[in-house]
Write a protein that holds these residues in place. Structure first.
Motif, PDB file in Angstrom:
ATOM      1  N   GLY A 116      13.038  -8.993 -14.998  1.00  0.00           N
ATOM      2  CA  GLY A 116      11.750  -8.376 -15.331  1.00  0.00           C
ATOM      3  C   GLY A 116      10.736  -8.565 -14.206  1.00  0.00           C
ATOM      4  O   GLY A 116      10.749  -9.574 -13.506  1.00  0.00           O
ATOM      5  N   THR A 117       9.871  -7.562 -14.033  1.00  0.00           N
ATOM      6  CA  THR A 117       8.812  -7.695 -13.021  1.00  0.00           C
ATOM      7  C   THR A 117       7.457  -7.887 -13.696  1.00  0.00           C
ATOM      8  O   THR A 117       6.517  -8.366 -13.083  1.00  0.00           O
ATOM      9  CB  THR A 117       8.699  -6.407 -12.176  1.00  0.00           C
ATOM     10  OG1 THR A 117       8.380  -5.327 -13.063  1.00  0.00           O
ATOM     11  CG2 THR A 117       9.983  -6.108 -11.449  1.00  0.00           C
ATOM     12  N   GLY A 118       7.365  -7.472 -14.955  1.00  0.00           N
ATOM     13  CA  GLY A 118       6.084  -7.581 -15.651  1.00  0.00           C
ATOM     14  C   GLY A 118       5.069  -6.546 -15.196  1.00  0.00           C
ATOM     15  O   GLY A 118       3.880  -6.675 -15.463  1.00  0.00           O
ATOM     16  N   LEU A 119       5.541  -5.495 -14.536  1.00  0.00           N
ATOM     17  CA  LEU A 119       4.597  -4.474 -14.054  1.00  0.00           C
ATOM     18  C   LEU A 119       4.526  -3.273 -15.004  1.00  0.00           C
ATOM     19  O   LEU A 119       3.530  -2.564 -15.063  1.00  0.00           O
ATOM     20  CB  LEU A 119       4.997  -3.973 -12.665  1.00  0.00           C
ATOM     21  CG  LEU A 119       4.989  -5.028 -11.561  1.00  0.00           C
ATOM     22  CD1 LEU A 119       5.338  -4.410 -10.213  1.00  0.00           C
ATOM     23  CD2 LEU A 119       3.619  -5.684 -11.468  1.00  0.00           C
ATOM     24  N   GLY A 120       5.621  -3.067 -15.758  1.00  0.00           N
ATOM     25  CA  GLY A 120       5.741  -1.840 -16.560  1.00  0.00           C
ATOM     26  C   GLY A 120       4.548  -1.588 -17.478  1.00  0.00           C
ATOM     27  O   GLY A 120       3.870  -0.570 -17.360  1.00  0.00           O
ATOM     28  N   LYS A 158       0.802  -1.219   0.000  1.00  0.00           N
ATOM     29  CA  LYS A 158       0.000   0.000   0.000  1.00  0.00           C
ATOM     30  C   LYS A 158       0.833   1.264   0.000  1.00  0.00           C
ATOM     31  O   LYS A 158       2.042   1.259  -0.162  1.00  0.00           O
ATOM     32  CB  LYS A 158      -0.990  -0.006   1.156  1.00  0.00           C
ATOM     33  CG  LYS A 158      -2.238  -0.754   0.805  1.00  0.00           C
ATOM     34  CD  LYS A 158      -3.051   0.045  -0.219  1.00  0.00           C
ATOM     35  CE  LYS A 158      -4.309  -0.749  -0.550  1.00  0.00           C
ATOM     36  NZ  LYS A 158      -4.697  -0.624  -1.909  1.00  0.00           N
ATOM     37  N   SER A 159       0.165   2.359   0.229  1.00  0.00           N
ATOM     38  CA  SER A 159       0.834   3.633   0.004  1.00  0.00           C
ATOM     39  C   SER A 159       2.012   3.867   0.931  1.00  0.00           C
ATOM     40  O   SER A 159       3.032   4.391   0.533  1.00  0.00           O
ATOM     41  CB  SER A 159      -0.173   4.746   0.151  1.00  0.00           C
ATOM     42  OG  SER A 159      -0.876   4.569   1.337  1.00  0.00           O
ATOM     43  N   SER A 160       1.879   3.441   2.191  1.00  0.00           N
ATOM     44  CA  SER A 160       2.901   3.867   3.150  1.00  0.00           C
ATOM     45  C   SER A 160       4.297   3.429   2.706  1.00  0.00           C
ATOM     46  O   SER A 160       5.210   4.241   2.650  1.00  0.00           O
ATOM     47  CB  SER A 160       2.579   3.326   4.532  1.00  0.00           C
ATOM     48  OG  SER A 160       2.550   1.929   4.460  1.00  0.00           O
ATOM     49  N   VAL A 161       4.431   2.151   2.338  1.00  0.00           N
ATOM     50  CA  VAL A 161       5.766   1.674   1.991  1.00  0.00           C
ATOM     51  C   VAL A 161       6.292   2.387   0.749  1.00  0.00           C
ATOM     52  O   VAL A 161       7.440   2.842   0.713  1.00  0.00           O
ATOM     53  CB  VAL A 161       5.761   0.144   1.779  1.00  0.00           C
ATOM     54  CG1 VAL A 161       7.128  -0.336   1.386  1.00  0.00           C
ATOM     55  CG2 VAL A 161       5.306  -0.539   3.046  1.00  0.00           C
ATOM     56  N   ALA A 162       5.412   2.497  -0.270  1.00  0.00           N
ATOM     57  CA  ALA A 162       5.865   3.144  -1.505  1.00  0.00           C
ATOM     58  C   ALA A 162       6.278   4.588  -1.226  1.00  0.00           C
ATOM     59  O   ALA A 162       7.278   5.067  -1.760  1.00  0.00           O
ATOM     60  CB  ALA A 162       4.765   3.085  -2.552  1.00  0.00           C
ATOM     61  N   ALA A 181       8.548   1.463  -7.371  1.00  0.00           N
ATOM     62  CA  ALA A 181       7.705   1.604  -6.171  1.00  0.00           C
ATOM     63  C   ALA A 181       6.386   2.287  -6.518  1.00  0.00           C
ATOM     64  O   ALA A 181       5.316   1.842  -6.095  1.00  0.00           O
ATOM     65  CB  ALA A 181       8.452   2.400  -5.100  1.00  0.00           C
ATOM     66  N   THR A 182       6.456   3.354  -7.336  1.00  0.00           N
ATOM     67  CA  THR A 182       5.192   4.043  -7.669  1.00  0.00           C
ATOM     68  C   THR A 182       4.343   3.209  -8.626  1.00  0.00           C
ATOM     69  O   THR A 182       3.116   3.242  -8.552  1.00  0.00           O
ATOM     70  CB  THR A 182       5.448   5.454  -8.264  1.00  0.00           C
ATOM     71  OG1 THR A 182       6.775   5.505  -8.755  1.00  0.00           O
ATOM     72  CG2 THR A 182       5.253   6.528  -7.233  1.00  0.00           C
ATOM     73  N   ASP A 183       4.987   2.435  -9.510  1.00  0.00           N
ATOM     74  CA  ASP A 183       4.212   1.535 -10.384  1.00  0.00           C
ATOM     75  C   ASP A 183       3.444   0.525  -9.531  1.00  0.00           C
ATOM     76  O   ASP A 183       2.267   0.257  -9.763  1.00  0.00           O
ATOM     77  CB  ASP A 183       5.144   0.756 -11.331  1.00  0.00           C
ATOM     78  CG  ASP A 183       5.574   1.595 -12.531  1.00  0.00           C
ATOM     79  OD1 ASP A 183       5.062   2.728 -12.670  1.00  0.00           O
ATOM     80  OD2 ASP A 183       6.423   1.126 -13.310  1.00  0.00           O
ATOM     81  N   MET A 184       4.106  -0.036  -8.537  1.00  0.00           N
ATOM     82  CA  MET A 184       3.441  -1.028  -7.671  1.00  0.00           C
ATOM     83  C   MET A 184       2.286  -0.383  -6.933  1.00  0.00           C
ATOM     84  O   MET A 184       1.213  -0.950  -6.818  1.00  0.00           O
ATOM     85  CB  MET A 184       4.435  -1.612  -6.656  1.00  0.00           C
ATOM     86  CG  MET A 184       5.480  -2.482  -7.300  1.00  0.00           C
ATOM     87  SD  MET A 184       6.209  -3.678  -6.195  1.00  0.00           S
ATOM     88  CE  MET A 184       6.754  -2.715  -4.862  1.00  0.00           C
ATOM     89  N   LEU A 185       2.533   0.834  -6.469  1.00  0.00           N
ATOM     90  CA  LEU A 185       1.483   1.545  -5.735  1.00  0.00           C
ATOM     91  C   LEU A 185       0.269   1.762  -6.644  1.00  0.00           C
ATOM     92  O   LEU A 185      -0.873   1.481  -6.265  1.00  0.00           O
ATOM     93  CB  LEU A 185       2.038   2.888  -5.249  1.00  0.00           C
ATOM     94  CG  LEU A 185       1.070   3.810  -4.539  1.00  0.00           C
ATOM     95  CD1 LEU A 185       0.543   3.164  -3.278  1.00  0.00           C
ATOM     96  CD2 LEU A 185       1.763   5.125  -4.186  1.00  0.00           C
ATOM     97  N   ARG A 203       6.401   8.340 -16.305  1.00  0.00           N
ATOM     98  CA  ARG A 203       6.611   6.916 -16.028  1.00  0.00           C
ATOM     99  C   ARG A 203       6.223   6.043 -17.211  1.00  0.00           C
ATOM    100  O   ARG A 203       6.826   5.001 -17.453  1.00  0.00           O
ATOM    101  CB  ARG A 203       5.846   6.512 -14.768  1.00  0.00           C
ATOM    102  CG  ARG A 203       6.737   6.740 -13.546  1.00  0.00           C
ATOM    103  CD  ARG A 203       6.000   6.681 -12.254  1.00  0.00           C
ATOM    104  NE  ARG A 203       5.020   5.627 -12.224  1.00  0.00           N
ATOM    105  CZ  ARG A 203       3.817   5.756 -11.674  1.00  0.00           C
ATOM    106  NH1 ARG A 203       3.455   6.894 -11.122  1.00  0.00           N
ATOM    107  NH2 ARG A 203       2.998   4.749 -11.658  1.00  0.00           N
ATOM    108  N   VAL A 204       5.191   6.461 -17.954  1.00  0.00           N
ATOM    109  CA  VAL A 204       4.805   5.715 -19.164  1.00  0.00           C
ATOM    110  C   VAL A 204       6.012   5.612 -20.100  1.00  0.00           C
ATOM    111  O   VAL A 204       6.405   4.526 -20.535  1.00  0.00           O
ATOM    112  CB  VAL A 204       3.622   6.421 -19.897  1.00  0.00           C
ATOM    113  CG1 VAL A 204       3.483   5.923 -21.331  1.00  0.00           C
ATOM    114  CG2 VAL A 204       2.334   6.190 -19.123  1.00  0.00           C
TER     115      VAL A 204
END
Ligand SMILES: Nc1ncnc2c1ncn2[C@@H]1O[C@H](COP(=O)(O)OP(=O)(O)O)[C@@H](O)[C@H]1O
Ligand SMILES: [Mg+2]
Length: 375
Positions: free
Chosen positions: A336-340, A165-169, A214-218, A275-276
């Motif tokens: 790779g994380t596959g999140l991009g 969630k937001s706190s960690v990011a 981190a922001t992508d995950m968030l 970020r895109v």
């Protein structure tokens, strides 16, 4: 004849019930159907956004690997969900073969088209048409089941990420900005010709990557993206990207060309758009080998701004194209994380924009993005 068709149905039903993997299931169905209904070409095309792409086929190579929904007869079937049946007897001369194009429908959703073309000697009799319809409906169910299964798996992962969630990011971002200030101070004190100056730049760009991740995950853990739109000029965005272009390029032989044909102002979420392109340019840099080219081209198209990210890299196989935007889909990378691309798609959708991809294995890839200029 009837016995044979029944056999085909039994085989197909068994296959559908035992095989969750579309990659092997659909080609099998196409082959069995083609053989039993005696058509020379059978294919399944699936819809991805507004493009129909061949998933599998038997017989002659298809003229089109992909077409847009509404293009031609098959596109029309995909767009409207109505079937297209041309039945001609062999006596009506050359070039007048029977064919069927049936929509693959799950409820009211159209997933693709099942094509049976060039029936060998004759027209499709009523039983054959009914059987083809039945197979199309079973295929649609199998595809829908697969999609739900894939989504469930991705959701489980996303829930795990949601725990961050937001706190960690935010913590990560804050810590990174503090470290960035210290690096900035070091940069100022150090001789610009020394190796250490280069190392600091490298550390800074790796830190940027961590921040972006981190922001992508968030963003991915959110149900809905809330954009923070401001008005800014295209050049501002480009200048920020240029700061990192050396870091993207990795090798001095890889060039990134910026072809900016618009200095329009745009109303958008600048950090997210950054970020895109950060993600897209990074992917391109991963895909090209030495002497490869990467182009970011931006122009005004009516009320939209069009962005093109193109590279002469290794390209993407057609099986992978359909998985590209799924969270956690990664291929051919060690880290790779596959999140991009998942987050890229979310961001573009949140801007009411569109993203398309064109690629040829071993040759090139390009992503074409359009977003409304005025938000
Ligand atoms: N420009 C490109 N050229 C070739 N393959 C690409 C390109 N962009 C994306 N891909 C493929 O799509 C996959 C998913 O990309 P992405 O979502 O950014 O995740 P990641 O980069 O972490 O693997 C990549 O692993 C790669 O296989
Ligand atoms: Mg990536």
């Amino acid at each position: 004849m009837k016995g044979q068709l029944l056999n085909a149905l039994i085989k197909i039903s068994a296959e559908i019930n035992s095989n969750m993997e579309l990659d092997t299931l659909l080609p099998d169905i196409v082959k069995i159907t083609g053989d039993y209904l005696k058509v020379r070409n059978a294919s399944i095309m699936l819809i991805d956004w507004d493009t129909l792409t061949i998933n599998c086929y038997t017989g002659a190579a298809q003229n089109h690997n992909s077409l847009s929904v509404k293009q031609g007869i098959v596109g029309d079937v995909a767009g409207t969900g109505t079937e297209y049946i041309v039945n001609k007897s062999s006596s009506s001369g050359r070039g007048s073969k029977s064919f069927l194009a049936l929509p693959l429908k799950a409820g009211s959703k159209i997933l693709g088209v099942f094509n049976l073309t060039d029936k060998d000697e004759d027209y499709f009799n009523e039983d054959e048409v009914s059987i083809a319809r039945y197979i199309a409906s079973q295929c649609a169910l199998a595809i829908e089941r697969h999609n739900i299964y894939t989504k469930m798996r991705a959701n489980e992962n996303l829930q795990a990420i949601g725990l961050l969630k937001s706190s960690v990011a935010h913590d990560i971002s804050n810590l990174l900005s503090i470290a960035d200030v210290y690096l900035g101070l070091m940069e100022e004190e150090i001789d610009k010709n020394s190796n250490i100056y280069e190392y600091i730049k490298a550390v800074k760009s790796e830190m940027k990557r961590i921040g972006i991740l981190a922001t992508d995950m968030l963003d991915l853990s959110k149900d809905k993206l809330v954009l923070h739109k401001t008005k800014f000029s295209i050049n501002e965005l480009v200048n920020e990207l240029k700061l990192y272009s050396e870091a993207f390029a990795k090798s001095p032989n890889i060039q990134i060309e910026f072809r900016i044909k618009s200095d329009d102002e745009i109303v958008a979420d600048k950090n997210r758009l950054f970020r895109v392109f950060f993600n897209l340019l990074n992917n391109s840099a991963d895909a090209v080998s030495d002497n490869g080219r990467i182009i970011l081209s931006i122009k005004r198209t009516g009320k939209d701004i069009s962005f093109l990210v193109a590279d002469t890299g290794k390209g993407i196989s057609k099986e992978n194209i359909s998985k590209l935007f799924q969270p956690f889909f990664t291929s051919g990378k060690i880290k790779g994380t596959g999140l991009g691309l998942a987050v890229v798609q979310d961001i573009i959708k949140a801007h009411s924009g569109t993203i398309r991809v064109r690629s040829k294995l071993g040759s090139y890839t390009c992503f074409l993005i359009r977003i409304p200029k005025d938000g």
